[in-house]
Design a protein around this motif. Structure first.
Motif, mmCIF file in Angstrom:
data_model
loop_
_atom_site.group_PDB
_atom_site.id
_atom_site.type_symbol
_atom_site.label_atom_id
_atom_site.label_comp_id
_atom_site.label_asym_id
_atom_site.label_seq_id
_atom_site.Cartn_x
_atom_site.Cartn_y
_atom_site.Cartn_z
ATOM 1 N N PRO A 21 0.856 -1.194 0.000
ATOM 2 C CA PRO A 21 0.000 0.000 0.000
ATOM 3 C C PRO A 21 0.895 1.247 0.000
ATOM 4 N N ASN A 22 0.309 2.401 -0.026
ATOM 5 C CA ASN A 22 1.058 3.672 0.010
ATOM 6 C C ASN A 22 2.154 3.698 -1.053
ATOM 7 N N ARG A 23 1.783 3.295 -2.219
ATOM 8 C CA ARG A 23 2.737 3.164 -3.316
ATOM 9 C C ARG A 23 2.674 4.395 -4.214
ATOM 10 N N ILE A 24 3.842 4.804 -4.669
ATOM 11 C CA ILE A 24 3.927 5.815 -5.719
ATOM 12 C C ILE A 24 4.191 5.045 -7.012
ATOM 13 N N ASP A 25 3.215 5.072 -7.918
ATOM 14 C CA ASP A 25 3.382 4.370 -9.186
ATOM 15 C C ASP A 25 4.455 5.045 -10.028
ATOM 16 N N GLU A 26 4.952 4.330 -11.011
ATOM 17 C CA GLU A 26 6.023 4.848 -11.852
ATOM 18 C C GLU A 26 5.568 6.114 -12.570
ATOM 19 N N ILE A 27 6.182 7.213 -12.216
ATOM 20 C CA ILE A 27 5.818 8.540 -12.728
ATOM 21 C C ILE A 27 6.029 8.632 -14.242
ATOM 22 N N ALA A 28 7.132 8.094 -14.731
ATOM 23 C CA ALA A 28 7.435 8.217 -16.164
ATOM 24 C C ALA A 28 6.321 7.653 -17.028
ATOM 25 N N ARG A 29 5.688 6.575 -16.585
ATOM 26 C CA ARG A 29 4.596 5.989 -17.377
ATOM 27 C C ARG A 29 3.400 6.931 -17.472
ATOM 28 N N THR A 30 3.120 7.655 -16.394
ATOM 29 C CA THR A 30 1.981 8.573 -16.461
ATOM 30 C C THR A 30 2.313 9.789 -17.313
ATOM 31 N N VAL A 31 3.560 10.247 -17.246
ATOM 32 C CA VAL A 31 3.954 11.412 -18.048
ATOM 33 C C VAL A 31 4.033 11.039 -19.526
ATOM 34 N N ILE A 32 4.584 9.872 -19.830
ATOM 35 C CA ILE A 32 4.744 9.466 -21.233
ATOM 36 C C ILE A 32 3.403 9.270 -21.925
ATOM 37 N N ASN A 33 2.358 8.994 -21.157
ATOM 38 C CA ASN A 33 1.030 8.834 -21.760
ATOM 39 C C ASN A 33 0.572 10.085 -22.487
ATOM 40 N N LYS A 34 1.132 11.249 -22.127
ATOM 41 C CA LYS A 34 0.763 12.492 -22.785
ATOM 42 C C LYS A 34 1.478 12.664 -24.123
ATOM 43 N N LEU A 35 2.503 11.850 -24.371
ATOM 44 C CA LEU A 35 3.298 11.966 -25.588
ATOM 45 C C LEU A 35 2.885 10.893 -26.577
ATOM 46 N N TRP A 36 3.164 11.122 -27.833
ATOM 47 C CA TRP A 36 2.718 10.160 -28.826
ATOM 48 C C TRP A 36 3.689 9.013 -29.018
ATOM 49 N N SER A 37 5.002 9.219 -28.880
ATOM 50 C CA SER A 37 5.935 8.115 -29.078
ATOM 51 C C SER A 37 7.315 8.518 -28.585
ATOM 52 N N PRO A 38 7.825 7.869 -27.550
ATOM 53 C CA PRO A 38 9.130 8.252 -27.029
ATOM 54 C C PRO A 38 10.264 8.050 -28.026
ATOM 55 N N ASP A 39 10.128 7.109 -28.940
ATOM 56 C CA ASP A 39 11.210 6.868 -29.892
ATOM 57 C C ASP A 39 11.265 7.921 -30.997
ATOM 58 N N LYS A 40 10.270 8.802 -31.046
ATOM 59 C CA LYS A 40 10.261 9.851 -32.064
ATOM 60 C C LYS A 40 10.392 11.256 -31.453
ATOM 61 N N MET A 41 10.704 11.334 -30.171
ATOM 62 C CA MET A 41 10.809 12.637 -29.502
ATOM 63 C C MET A 41 12.077 13.367 -29.939
ATOM 64 N N LYS A 42 11.968 14.673 -30.052
ATOM 65 C CA LYS A 42 13.114 15.528 -30.362
ATOM 66 C C LYS A 42 13.849 15.844 -29.055
ATOM 67 N N GLN A 43 15.062 16.359 -29.171
ATOM 68 C CA GLN A 43 15.900 16.613 -27.998
ATOM 69 C C GLN A 43 15.220 17.507 -26.964
ATOM 70 N N GLU A 44 14.618 18.601 -27.418
ATOM 71 C CA GLU A 44 13.984 19.498 -26.445
ATOM 72 C C GLU A 44 12.803 18.823 -25.738
ATOM 73 N N GLN A 45 12.154 17.891 -26.419
ATOM 74 C CA GLN A 45 11.072 17.134 -25.795
ATOM 75 C C GLN A 45 11.626 16.193 -24.711
#
Length: 172
Positions: A21-45
């Motif tokens: 319980p009292n878990r912090i889920d993996e933040i990167a997964r929730t943030v990446i959901n807003k992006l279309w594809s991590p393998d196509k991100m530009k440097q500033e992204q």
């Protein structure tokens, strides 16, 4: 207690964290959901993405008194080392160092690579890259003199190690 799991992708952090319980889920997964594809991100992204992950990781940790976190600020730095510009990486290091100084983890569990990567829609599937992140995490743990407990074996063995360490820490 402030507890963090740290490891490269695909090592079983989430499988372990889901048992608590009292878990912090993996933040990167929730943030990446807003992006279309991590393998196509530009440097500033990538710079913006890693900054948002760091900010949200710290925010989540500050908003909970007791937690087990599926990742830590160390993990964010390990991935930032690979993807961010030197200027952004320095800013993230400063931010992480300040956070760890003022809000240290009570226990850090390091989970080594022990089995082949499972494919999913997000994680990088290159095992060499997984090893690079693993080595980077170990480098940061050493650099910041963070004591950690290595957790390996089956899920049951890992859970036993974690539960024993938590129980021992509560006694002290």
């Amino acid at each position: 207690m402030r507890i963090a799991f740290t490891a490269s992708h695909g090592c079983g952090k989430t499988s372990l964290a889901n048992h608590f319980p009292n878990r912090i889920d993996e933040i990167a997964r929730t943030v990446i959901n807003k992006l279309w594809s991590p393998d196509k991100m530009k440097q500033e992204q990538w710079d913006e993405f890693q900054q948002e992950v760091m900010d949200k990781q710290i925010e989540a940790e500050l908003n909970m008194w007791d937690f087990i976190s599926d990742r830590s600020v160390i993990d964010v730095l390990a991935y930032a080392t690979r993807f961010c510009t030197p200027k952004k990486l320095r800013a993230l290091k400063d931010q992480a160092e300040e956070h760890m100084k003022n809000n240290p983890y009570d226990i850090v569990f390091y989970i080594p690579i022990e089995f082949p990567l499972e494919k999913d829609w997000l994680r990088f599937e290159d095992e060499h890259y997984q090893e690079i992140i693993d080595l980077q995490i170990l480098k940061y743990l050493k650099r910041y003199k963070i004591k950690y407990i290595t957790v390996s074996g089956t899920i049951e063995q890992r859970l036993q190690i974690i539960n024993e360490a938590i129980a021992w820490h509560k006694v002290i």
